[in-house]
Design an enzyme around this catalytic site. Structure first.
Site, PDB file in Angstrom:
ATOM      1  N   TYR A 189       0.636  -1.226   0.135  1.00 14.03           N
ATOM      2  CA  TYR A 189      -0.474   0.011   0.396  1.00 14.03           C
ATOM      3  C   TYR A 189       1.155   0.932   0.378  1.00 14.03           C
ATOM      4  O   TYR A 189       0.234   2.325  -0.352  1.00 14.03           O
ATOM      5  CB  TYR A 189      -0.791  -0.086   1.546  1.00 14.03           C
ATOM      6  CG  TYR A 189      -1.822   1.453   1.481  1.00 14.03           C
ATOM      7  CD1 TYR A 189      -3.010   1.218   0.026  1.00 14.03           C
ATOM      8  CD2 TYR A 189      -1.578   2.396   2.369  1.00 14.03           C
ATOM      9  CE1 TYR A 189      -3.612   2.587   0.495  1.00 14.03           C
ATOM     10  CE2 TYR A 189      -2.742   3.265   2.422  1.00 14.03           C
ATOM     11  CZ  TYR A 189      -3.392   4.036   1.356  1.00 14.03           C
ATOM     12  OH  TYR A 189      -4.095   3.989   1.094  1.00 14.03           O
ATOM     13  N   PRO A 232      -0.476  14.553   3.636  1.00 16.28           N
ATOM     14  CA  PRO A 232      -1.856  13.611   4.794  1.00 16.28           C
ATOM     15  C   PRO A 232      -1.247  12.228   3.823  1.00 16.28           C
ATOM     16  O   PRO A 232      -1.310  11.981   2.388  1.00 16.28           O
ATOM     17  CB  PRO A 232      -3.207  14.318   3.711  1.00 16.28           C
ATOM     18  CG  PRO A 232      -2.827  15.171   2.667  1.00 16.28           C
ATOM     19  CD  PRO A 232      -1.171  15.704   3.031  1.00 16.28           C
ATOM     20  N   TYR A 249     -11.707  14.473   1.345  1.00 14.43           N
ATOM     21  CA  TYR A 249     -11.870  13.268   0.139  1.00 14.43           C
ATOM     22  C   TYR A 249     -13.374  14.030  -0.084  1.00 14.43           C
ATOM     23  O   TYR A 249     -14.011  13.290   0.407  1.00 14.43           O
ATOM     24  CB  TYR A 249     -12.006  12.225  -0.224  1.00 14.43           C
ATOM     25  CG  TYR A 249     -10.089  11.271  -0.260  1.00 14.43           C
ATOM     26  CD1 TYR A 249      -9.556  11.848  -1.519  1.00 14.43           C
ATOM     27  CD2 TYR A 249      -9.979  10.679   0.620  1.00 14.43           C
ATOM     28  CE1 TYR A 249      -8.236  11.727  -1.281  1.00 14.43           C
ATOM     29  CE2 TYR A 249      -8.300  10.281  -0.068  1.00 14.43           C
ATOM     30  CZ  TYR A 249      -8.077  10.740  -1.415  1.00 14.43           C
ATOM     31  OH  TYR A 249      -6.411  10.049  -0.845  1.00 14.43           O
ATOM     32  N   ASP A 275      -6.964  15.085  -7.145  1.00 13.00           N
ATOM     33  CA  ASP A 275      -6.252  14.481  -7.934  1.00 13.00           C
ATOM     34  C   ASP A 275      -7.155  12.625  -7.996  1.00 13.00           C
ATOM     35  O   ASP A 275      -6.990  12.054  -8.866  1.00 13.00           O
ATOM     36  CB  ASP A 275      -5.375  13.970  -8.021  1.00 13.00           C
ATOM     37  CG  ASP A 275      -4.410  14.090  -7.095  1.00 13.00           C
ATOM     38  OD1 ASP A 275      -5.428  13.831  -5.631  1.00 13.00           O
ATOM     39  OD2 ASP A 275      -3.289  14.006  -6.290  1.00 13.00           O
ATOM     40  N   HIS A 311      -0.105  12.987  -6.542  1.00 12.12           N
ATOM     41  CA  HIS A 311      -0.902  11.691  -5.620  1.00 12.12           C
ATOM     42  C   HIS A 311       1.082  11.267  -5.183  1.00 12.12           C
ATOM     43  O   HIS A 311       1.374   9.684  -4.651  1.00 12.12           O
ATOM     44  CB  HIS A 311      -2.040  11.510  -5.721  1.00 12.12           C
ATOM     45  CG  HIS A 311      -2.994  10.844  -4.792  1.00 12.12           C
ATOM     46  ND1 HIS A 311      -3.830  12.178  -4.096  1.00 12.12           N
ATOM     47  CD2 HIS A 311      -3.064  10.616  -3.634  1.00 12.12           C
ATOM     48  CE1 HIS A 311      -4.017  10.606  -3.191  1.00 12.12           C
ATOM     49  NE2 HIS A 311      -3.621   9.852  -3.465  1.00 12.12           N
ATOM     50  N   ARG A 334       0.869   8.128  -7.926  1.00 12.63           N
ATOM     51  CA  ARG A 334      -0.700   6.301  -7.320  1.00 12.63           C
ATOM     52  C   ARG A 334      -1.664   7.010  -8.280  1.00 12.63           C
ATOM     53  O   ARG A 334      -2.547   6.133  -7.944  1.00 12.63           O
ATOM     54  CB  ARG A 334      -0.439   6.720  -5.583  1.00 12.63           C
ATOM     55  CG  ARG A 334       0.761   6.304  -4.923  1.00 12.63           C
ATOM     56  CD  ARG A 334       0.409   7.178  -3.753  1.00 12.63           C
ATOM     57  NE  ARG A 334      -0.687   6.181  -2.641  1.00 12.63           N
ATOM     58  CZ  ARG A 334      -0.120   5.140  -1.906  1.00 12.63           C
ATOM     59  NH1 ARG A 334       0.517   4.301  -1.811  1.00 12.63           N
ATOM     60  NH2 ARG A 334      -1.422   4.842  -1.549  1.00 12.63           N
ATOM     61  N   GLY A 390       5.716  15.173  -4.068  1.00 15.35           N
ATOM     62  CA  GLY A 390       5.914  13.724  -4.350  1.00 15.35           C
ATOM     63  C   GLY A 390       7.914  13.722  -5.243  1.00 15.35           C
ATOM     64  O   GLY A 390       8.367  14.946  -5.613  1.00 15.35           O
ATOM     65  N   ARG A 407      13.003  13.701  -1.507  1.00 17.54           N
ATOM     66  CA  ARG A 407      13.869  13.185  -0.674  1.00 17.54           C
ATOM     67  C   ARG A 407      15.282  13.740   0.657  1.00 17.54           C
ATOM     68  O   ARG A 407      15.941  13.186   1.352  1.00 17.54           O
ATOM     69  CB  ARG A 407      14.767  11.896  -0.816  1.00 17.54           C
ATOM     70  CG  ARG A 407      13.112  10.829  -1.479  1.00 17.54           C
ATOM     71  CD  ARG A 407      12.022  10.330  -0.802  1.00 17.54           C
ATOM     72  NE  ARG A 407      11.012   9.438  -1.174  1.00 17.54           N
ATOM     73  CZ  ARG A 407      10.339  10.047  -1.165  1.00 17.54           C
ATOM     74  NH1 ARG A 407       9.699  11.029  -0.818  1.00 17.54           N
ATOM     75  NH2 ARG A 407       8.423   9.724  -1.466  1.00 17.54           N
TER      76      ARG A 407
END
Ligand code: HEM
Ligand SMILES: Cc1cc2nc3c(=O)[nH]c(=O)nc-3n(C[C@H](O)[C@H](O)[C@H](O)COP(=O)(O)O)c2cc1C
Length: 529
Positions: A198, A251, A305, A333, A419, A422, A456, A459
């Site tokens: 997931y 989130p 959402y 999105d 996202h 994803r 997105g 890092r």
């Protein structure tokens, strides 16, 4: 591997399997018989639940408890696994979700995958407390699991439990982590396969997922030297919130799959280091729990959402406002869920199909979706109406033209985001969208009443600096905080922020700036973007 007092249960498993195989030719019967045969042979891991040596099912399925609840055997539960006759057990109680499955916000598929089974562990990892209480009418309780069988279920350990325990035992202290990528490496060993599936995966070919990080490698710095960079200030302020670094927690749903505290661990870590957190609409912990764990003055944004039924959305927004949400982040999105192919493959491995056959069409079908295919820009006004005075942010902007529209429709900010790769595969990386905003709509950058966030693939501290050079106010990180909390709870989150702060400080000094508002496009070479 399994608890010992189960030899009798092994015999019972064989008996039940024989009885079932001979007395029933139904699909449900043969499925259960297969399970029990496997159980008798040793163990079968199905849907993350290990079926092993279950005690003899009671012949009399209509026994009742002192409280008047019907006692249901696992054998009987196992018969209700199909749409139309679908039961799940949670905390020893059996719920009939046949009707509810068609409107379950998490979809039909997951209920079918867990139908006819005890789903306690997964249920609690996904839902905040009180979820079932809120739905008592839609989800009737039809009885309780036979206490003897329940005790056996509770005592079972799977090979995966052992693997995770071993990984956790050999985990070093959090100070052994030197960069955010370490968290991911450790998390892979510490997570159940379904959770790793997931968290880590993206849509389709994972092109967008890969490109989110890759683009940062094509953007170079143009450092300036011979400047006094002794005193560096990495702090910033956005939407009225002070932040120690220009980074916030994006989130992400279901943080409870990896560690029991779920999002609350993130809240503690964010509070200790002075960064902002946005809580997912589908968080494992409620906004009330998160607020209770927050420090005084610590602000929490809440992500929404939009539901096809706007009444449900209104209630959710009003609940969030009542719980003290700082702002509402509308995720735009996700009109439908992306096709997360790798996740499905890994899940098939974690959760083998019954009888070794591929999932039926019905089990693959999603059915009802809580995501709304009919969103419009007017929804900004809708949210504002029910969250008066709170900042409203549009998350999931993937083209510069929509940044301009969000500004026109009165959003307080946007999040350039795909996202985390994803949703739409090959949706351009958010850094490219930001670059396009610079080229085509510079008038919306650096405005007092409009912020541009980005998430997105961020890092490292230098990734953060690159986004700020192109005009982002702050950047969100999703997976790194999940992985940090998986290993070390709130200490992991604290460590992640400390690492970013160190990297941002070093990066600023080497770049020749001392405050984040000094960053600008003049410090970048984007010719290879
Ligand atoms: C037994 C009754 C159940 C009820 C009343 C229920 C209710 C809900 C609700 C209200 C949500 C929306 C999340 C939220 O508002 O916080 C949700 C989402 C979800 N539920 Fe359930 N659920 C039930 C059973 C299950 C079971 C047994 C599973 C799987 C083991 C499951 C898996 C999910 C998933 C995967 C989501 C979506 C979360 C996301 O998108 O990240 N649910 N459920
Ligand atoms: C496991 C996971 C769950 C997510 N859940 C949500 C969610 O509930 N709501 C939302 O708006 N975005 C969600 N996102 C997207 C993140 O907010 C963010 O856009 C993304 O994680 C950023 O990419 P990164 O993980 O590379 O930092 C999720 C992302 C991941 C990885």
């Amino acid at each position: 591997m399994f608890a010992r007092p189960l030899a009798r249960a092994a015999r019972a498993g064989r008996t039940s399997a024989r009885r079932f195989a001979s007395s029933s030719t139904s699909v449900a019967g043969s499925r259960l018989a297969t399970r029990l045969t496997l159980a008798a042979a040793g163990a079968a891991v199905i849907a993350g639940t290990t079926y092993a040596f279950l005690p003899q099912a009671h012949a009399d399925a209509s026994r009742i408890t002192k409280a008047g609840e019907r006692i249901i055997t696992l054998e009987e539960l196992g018969k209700h696994w199909q749409a139309g006759s679908l039961w799940v057990a949670v905390d020893g109680k059996v719920y009939d979700v046949s009707e509810f499955a068609n409107v379950h916000p998490g979809g039909l598929r997951i209920l079918l995958e867990n139908g006819g089974r005890d789903a306690t562990k997964l249920f609690h990892a996904i839902h905040p407390p009180n979820t079932i209480k809120k739905y008592t009418k839609q989800v009737p309780c039809v009885g309780v699991i036979d206490p003897e069988e329940l005790a056996v279920l509770a005592s079972q350990r799977s090979a995966e439990d052992d693997r995770i325990e071993t990984a956790r035992r050999s985990l070093f202290g959090v100070d052994s982590v030197v960069g955010l990528s370490d968290f991911e490496r450790y998390a892979k060993d510490l997570l159940p396969l379904h959770a790793w599936a997931y968290y880590s995966t993206g849509a389709d070919t994972e092109g967008a997922l890969a490109e989110n990080t890759a683009i940062f490698r094509r953007i170079f710095f143009r450092p300036r030297i011979m400047r006094d960079v002794h005193d560096v200030d990495t702090s910033t302020e956005f939407l009225g919130v002070k932040s120690s670094i220009p980074v916030y927690v994006a989130p992400t749903a279901r943080n409870g799959l990896g560690q029991p505290e779920g999002e609350v661990a993130v809240t503690r870590g964010a509070g200790a280091t002075g960064i902002f957190q946005v809580l997912s609409h589908y968080a494992s912990r409620s906004l009330d729990e998160v607020k209770a764990a927050a420090r005084e003055g610590q602000q929490i944004g809440w992500q929404l959402y939009l539901n096809p039924d706007r009444e449900r959305s209104r209630e959710a927004i009003e609940d969030a406002v009542a719980a003290g949400a700082h702002s509402i982040w509308i995720t735009a999105d996700t009109v439908t869920l992306g096709k997360r192919e790798t996740e499905r493959r890994l899940n098939a491995e974690a959760n083998p199909a019954p009888n070794g056959k591929p999932l039926s069409r019905e089990r693959q079908r999603f059915g009802f979706s809580a995501h709304d295919t009919r969103m419009s820009w007017d929804d900004i006004a809708f949210v504002r109406k029910h969250a008066p005075g709170l900042p409203v942010i549009v998350k999931g902007v993937g083209a510069w033209e929509d940044v301009v529209l969000a500004y026109k429709y009165g959003a307080d900010a946007v999040v350039l985001s795909n996202h985390g790769g994803r949703q739409l595969d090959f949706a351009q990386p958010p850094m490219k969208v930001l670059y396009d905003v610079n080229k085509n709509a510079p008038q919306v950058l650096h405005r007092k009443n409009f912020n541009i966030f980005l998430d997105g693939g961020v890092r490292t501290g230098t990734d953060v600096l690159k986004a700020l050079c192109l005009g982002a106010t702050a950047v969100g990180l999703g997976r790194p905080f999940i992985y940090a909390a998986t290993g070390w709870g709130s200490d992991g989150v604290e460590k992640a922020v400390q690492l970013l702060e160190e990297e941002i400080t070093i990066g600023m000094q080497l770049l020749g700036v001392t405050r984040v508002d000094q960053l600008g496009p003049q410090y970048l070479d984007t010719s290879k973007i």
